[in-house]
Scaffold this motif. Structure first.
Motif, short mmCIF file in Angstrom:
data_model
loop_
_atom_site.label_atom_id
_atom_site.label_comp_id
_atom_site.label_asym_id
_atom_site.label_seq_id
_atom_site.Cartn_x
_atom_site.Cartn_y
_atom_site.Cartn_z
N GLU A 245 0.83 -1.20 0.00
CA GLU A 245 0.00 0.00 0.00
C GLU A 245 0.87 1.26 0.00
O GLU A 245 0.55 2.25 -0.69
N ASP B 84 0.61 4.11 -2.81
CA ASP B 84 0.33 5.52 -2.50
C ASP B 84 1.43 6.43 -3.05
O ASP B 84 1.14 7.53 -3.55
N TRP C 260 -2.75 -4.03 -5.05
CA TRP C 260 -2.12 -2.73 -5.28
C TRP C 260 -1.71 -2.60 -6.75
O TRP C 260 -0.56 -2.56 -7.10
#
Length: 487
Positions: free
Chosen positions: A335, A339, A371
């Motif tokens: 993650e 991001d 992801w």
């Protein structure tokens, strides 16, 4: 829609491996994930400084035994390791695909590449030679190469098994013992590898630990460790250099890249477009230090290259579950990395780069928990933009227009990195001229991405120190002793 295979075969032992035995970690455990689904695969051991101290002592004892073996015996044992890796390549590939998010169709070649690297260095054990030096006083002066002792190697998550198994080979071939730190994001193939090769080497010769930054720092600082090698980020490399300075200890660093691919006006158009797609390493979701993430296209071909690139990319690379053999592009490792990449995509838009492909999650509902980011292309990128200058380590390609060669070279060389570069041209003189002027340690002409055993790989500037994948790497794990005999 994509389809996953059955669950990967997990290691039977989820513990640290050193001294030829399995040890419960003093640092405890933490979960390791399948980044494509979000599921927890296992609880992985987390080594702390206490664990590293025990592993280092075991490695020292292993060095005393391993370094005394004849070179031919070291080579034979390494070849047996390579054989076992080949025998278990499918299993290891499945485990890596589930744990790091790269497509299984590329993870089996990773395992075979690791075996090839081990065989290569097993064959070089007799090249650890010294020299005789003529002297004026009728003496005999000669040199010899000796191993360093205990070496620590810290490897990255984008090729977990290939880096761990392949990068131990030159260290062991030179007569050292090694502590391999597996990537904390994808440690499972390292533990299975230890199970597969257990018993081939003297206890303590090969030691495998898992853990985060505290584990890595403890390795670098431990007084028994005589050299550290890293595959990782420039920031981590700088931290290792600072800690190594107090020990006056050599390091090898294979770090990041912001690599250019240059399309010249006389380039074959289709070959250049295919090279740009291959060079970006979309298969690994762009998570490759060698990705040619800056595509410099001559003004005369710019529109044609961009049109073909955006038309071909969705056909060649579409996100899918990594354990599905049909998948050609995997997901990001975590993650946090997702991001980071998405923040760069938003940054590119805010900097007025033109988003012409991707830039978002795929629509497939089967991928909603992972992801994933579609292959992303920005056009009209300029050197003032951060997406031009900073390593993103994701599936984001920046396309830059050029017309003047001197300005091209200035822009290519303006970033902090200098790992690799690719040049597409049918002009022989231009090809060699650009190769000389580009500040990078590894350059392809009319191709991209491929590595060749025996060809030294490494970077300029913040892309690292030292060279790997050739004889130079083997010699870097030795020290030279001079002996003079008065006759």
């Amino acid at each position: 829609m994509t389809q996953a295979l059955t669950a990967p075969p997990l290691p039977k032992r989820l513990a640290l491996y050193y001294g030829g035995k399995w040890h419960e970690p003093a640092g405890g455990y933490r979960p390791t994930f399948n980044p494509a689904t979000g599921e927890i695969l296992a609880q992985a051991p987390e080594a702390n400084a206490e664990d590293i101290a025990a592993a280092a002592e075991a490695a020292h004892q292993g060095f005393l035994a391993w370094s005394r073996l004849p070179a031919a015996e070291r080579g034979a044992r390494l070849r047996e390791i390579a054989r076992r890796v080949r025998d278990h390549a499918d299993e290891l590939a499945h485990l890596d695909a589930a744990n790091c998010g790269n497509p299984i169709q590329r993870m089996r070649p990773d395992a075979l590449n690791a075996a090839a690297q081990i065989d290569y260095y097993a064959g070089l054990v007799h090249e650890l030679k010294g020299e005789t030096i003529p002297t004026a006083d009728r003496g005999l002066n000669y040199s010899m190469r000796e191993p360093l002792g205990v070496v620590a190697r810290i490897v990255a998550y984008n090729h977990p098994l290939m880096f761990l198994a392949g990068k131990m080979a030159p260290v062991l071939a030179a007569g050292n013992s090694v502590i391999m730190k597996a990537p904390d994001q994808a440690p499972l193939s390292a533990l299975r590898f230890a199970e597969i090769i257990d018993g081939i080497l003297p206890p303590g010769t090969l030691n495998i630990v898992t853990g985060g930054s505290d584990c890595g720092e403890a390795l670098v600082l431990h007084p028994t460790v005589r050299k550290v090698a890293l595959i990782g980020s420039a920031g981590t490399g700088a931290a290792i250099l600072r800690n190594a300075a107090d020990k006056i200890m050599p390091v090898t660093l294979e770090l990041g890249g912001k690599n250019p691919l240059v399309v010249c006006p006389d380039a074959d158009l289709e070959t250049a477009v295919q090279g740009a797609i291959n060079g970006m390493n979309f298969t690994w979701a762009g998570q490759s230090c060698g990705s040619t993430s800056r595509l410099f296209v001559h003004d005369s071909l710019y529109d044609a290259v961009l049109e073909r690139l955006c038309a071909q990319l969705p056909k060649l690379h579409r996100c899918g579950l990594p354990t599905d053999p049909a998948t050609t592009m995997g997901c990001l490792i975590s993650e946090a990395q997702f991001d980071k990449v998405m923040s760069y995509i938003q940054l590119g838009i805010s900097e007025d780069a033109r988003l012409v492909a991707g830039g978002k999650r795929p629509d497939d509902p089967a991928l909603a928990k992972g992801w994933f980011i579609e292959p992303t292309v920005f056009a009209d990128v300029t050197p003032a933009m951060r997406i031009f200058r900073e390593e993103i380590f994701g599936p984001v390609l920046s396309v830059i227009r050029w017309s003047d060669e001197d300005q091209l070279i200035a822009d290519v060389n303006s970033v902090d990195y200098g790992l690799s570069a690719s040049i597409y041209t049918r002009d022989l003189a231009r090809a060699h001229r650009l190769a000389q002027r580009i500040e990078a340690g590894y350059i392809w002409i009319n191709t991209s991405s491929a590595h060749y055993l025996g060809a030294n790989f490494g970077g300029y500037k913040k892309s690292g120190l030292g060279r790997e994948e050739g004889l130079e790497e083997l010699l870097s794990y030795t020290q030279v002793k001079n002996v003079h005999v008065a006759l």
